[in-house]
Scaffold this active site. Structure first.
Site, PDB file in Angstrom:
ATOM      1  CD  GLN A  64      -1.328   0.137   3.413  1.00 48.48           C
ATOM      2  OE1 GLN A  64      -1.263  -1.160   3.671  1.00 48.48           O
ATOM      3  NE2 GLN A  64      -1.485   1.027   4.388  1.00 48.48           N
ATOM      4  CB  CYS A  70      -4.363  -1.391   5.370  1.00 52.35           C
ATOM      5  SG  CYS A  70      -5.332  -0.984   7.079  1.00 52.35           S
ATOM      6  CG  HIS A 361      -2.441  -1.647   9.518  1.00 54.04           C
ATOM      7  ND1 HIS A 361      -1.972  -1.405   8.578  1.00 54.04           N
ATOM      8  CD2 HIS A 361      -2.351  -3.576   9.540  1.00 54.04           C
ATOM      9  CE1 HIS A 361      -1.556  -2.007   7.497  1.00 54.04           C
ATOM     10  NE2 HIS A 361      -1.603  -2.958   7.813  1.00 54.04           N
ATOM     11  CG  ASN A 382       1.333  -5.478   6.901  1.00 61.82           C
ATOM     12  OD1 ASN A 382       0.438  -5.197   6.561  1.00 61.82           O
ATOM     13  ND2 ASN A 382       2.383  -5.810   8.304  1.00 61.82           N
TER      14      ASN A 382
END
Length: 441
Positions: A64, A70, A361, A382
């Site tokens: 990102q 996210c 997040h 992630n």
């Protein structure tokens, strides 16, 4: 007891500090070395292992970059695995920039409608102040992701690739905030004249669309979709709209997903649905609603989904007890209590109440290590690139999950029957500033 800090008190504080050799040792260490390197508990680190018994990912992570997308990345990462299989390709990405454009535009409209609705209130009204504090941030929640896909569809990354501003949103957001706050000012001045307010709102949205188009490009209404699969076979689907593309390549039933959270505050009973005032991005979309459940159930639901072959979208307070270098989360990773010789004993409910935690997040669970039927650690995709952790896949100890994970998206059918029924209850409405309305970025 004196209200002011007196000279005698200051002298006492200094003497108490100087009297402890361990404090001076810590002072010597921390003034020369980052505190996390001092506090890092070697007993935790030496037990670090990225392996898990149930692993789903065999793809590359996304990035990102300098943006707060996210929640969009995690949502699209959930969808891209099925699309890649259907396309018979190794790696595939939906356009994150495409959804970013529509989120910004829809959220601008959402904000201006809220400004209209509250235009008769004082500007320092708590709700108005909250709305004005950040009218166009990057963050979001699961239901907001679903609202965008439902209304605007999806496109492959090749049809609307990244731009400088999609990867680094700060300058664009600064301009959008100015435009929207000015718009809110004007709408407030026109309170009582509905027609003039609607005209001015349309003018503001015209500027917002222009700013977004300059920074992000123009979203395609149709695009020619063709590709080569892993066997070098060539395929062409022809010209597709974003809605047609989503209908063809989203392989999971998004409408069946619900959001379950863990909010242990006494004011938030388990088994009840909640919503947060003015939380959302698409006007007339179903409201952001979540079901509050016990943490053990959230873990069980996430574990069962992964064992069953499906990744899990989740939101957490990412920065707590986190090592970026190791790509690891553990509830006891850093021993700050020994460094500072004090207790840090707020529990999860108290941290919510005292502004010490909220969801920051969103990511994707892609693996779980199961021992005797219970999760021991979790593998996380992630969206921070592949330079850290296990090529961008992080490891989460189960102790951290219980303390710092707040929500997951799960199929409604996975819930116990009694909780499925509760999803149809009228949700409790929390104020706009409630921490459970936090947006993951």
């Amino acid at each position: 007891m004196e209200r002011n800090l007196t000279a005698e008190q200051l002298e006492l504080f200094e003497k108490e500090f100087a009297a402890q050799p361990s404090y001076r040792v810590m002072q010597n260490a921390v003034t020369q070395t980052p505190v996390n390197e001092i506090a890092l508990d070697r007993r935790v680190v030496t037990g670090l292992d990225h392996s898990v018994s149930n692993l789903l990912d065999d793809w590359k992570v996304t990035n990102q970059k300098k943006s707060g997308r996210c929640w969009l990345f995690a949502g699209l990462n959930l969808l891209r695995t099925g699309a890649a299989k259907k396309l018979n390709v190794k790696d595939f990405e939906f356009s994150q920039n495409y959804l970013l454009f529509w989120d910004k535009f829809e959220r601008s409209n959402f904000f201006l409608e809220a400004a209209l609705e509250t235009s008769d209130r004082d500007v320092d009204d708590r709700t108005v102040a909250h709305l004005l504090s950040d009218p166009i941030g990057d963050g979001g929640q699961w239901n907001m992701f679903i609202a965008l896909v439902r209304k605007h569809g999806l496109v492959p990354k090749t049809a609307m690739p990244e731009t400088e501003s999609s990867s680094c949103t700060a300058a664009m957001n600064e301009t959008l905030r100015k435009v929207l706050r000015q718009g809110a000012r004007d709408l407030r001045k026109l309170a009582g004249d509905a027609e003039a307010q609607r005209t001015r709102k349309q003018e503001v949205l015209t500027v917002v669309h222009r700013v977004l188009s300059i920074h992000l490009g123009t979203p395609p209404q149709k695009f020619l979709w063709q590709w080569k699969d892993v066997d070098k076979g060539f395929h062409r689907d022809g010209w597709l709209t974003p809605a047609e593309f989503a209908a063809k390549y989203v392989t999971v039933p998004l409408e069946d997903y619900v959001c379950v959270v863990h909010d242990p505050r006494e004011s938030s009973p388990a088994g009840r649905t909640f919503t947060v005032e003015y939380l959302g991005n698409v006007i007339d979309a179903p409201p952001v609603v979540y079901l509050n459940v016990e943490m053990d159930l959230i873990k069980q639901l996430a574990m069962d989904a992964i064992v069953g072959g499906e990744p899990v979208w989740f939101g957490c307070d990412v920065g707590k007890q986190m090592s970026s270098e190791l790509g690891y989360w553990d509830a006891a990773l850093f021993d700050y209590e020994s460094v500072y010789d004090t207790k840090f004993d707020l529990d999860k409910a108290e941290r919510l109440l005292h502004h010490e935690t909220l969801m920051t997040h969103a990511m994707l669970f892609t693996g779980v290590d199961v021992v005797d039927g219970a999760p021991r650690r979790w593998r996380v995709e992630n969206s921070w690139g592949d330079e850290k952790a296990d090529s961008g896949f992080w490891t989460m100890n189960d102790s951290w999950f219980g303390e710092h994970v707040f929500e997951i998206a799960v199929r409604r059918s996975a819930l116990p029957a009694e909780l499925q029924a509760r999803l149809d209850d009228e949700p409790i409405v929390l104020p706009a500033w409630d921490p459970m309305g936090a947006l993951a970025d």
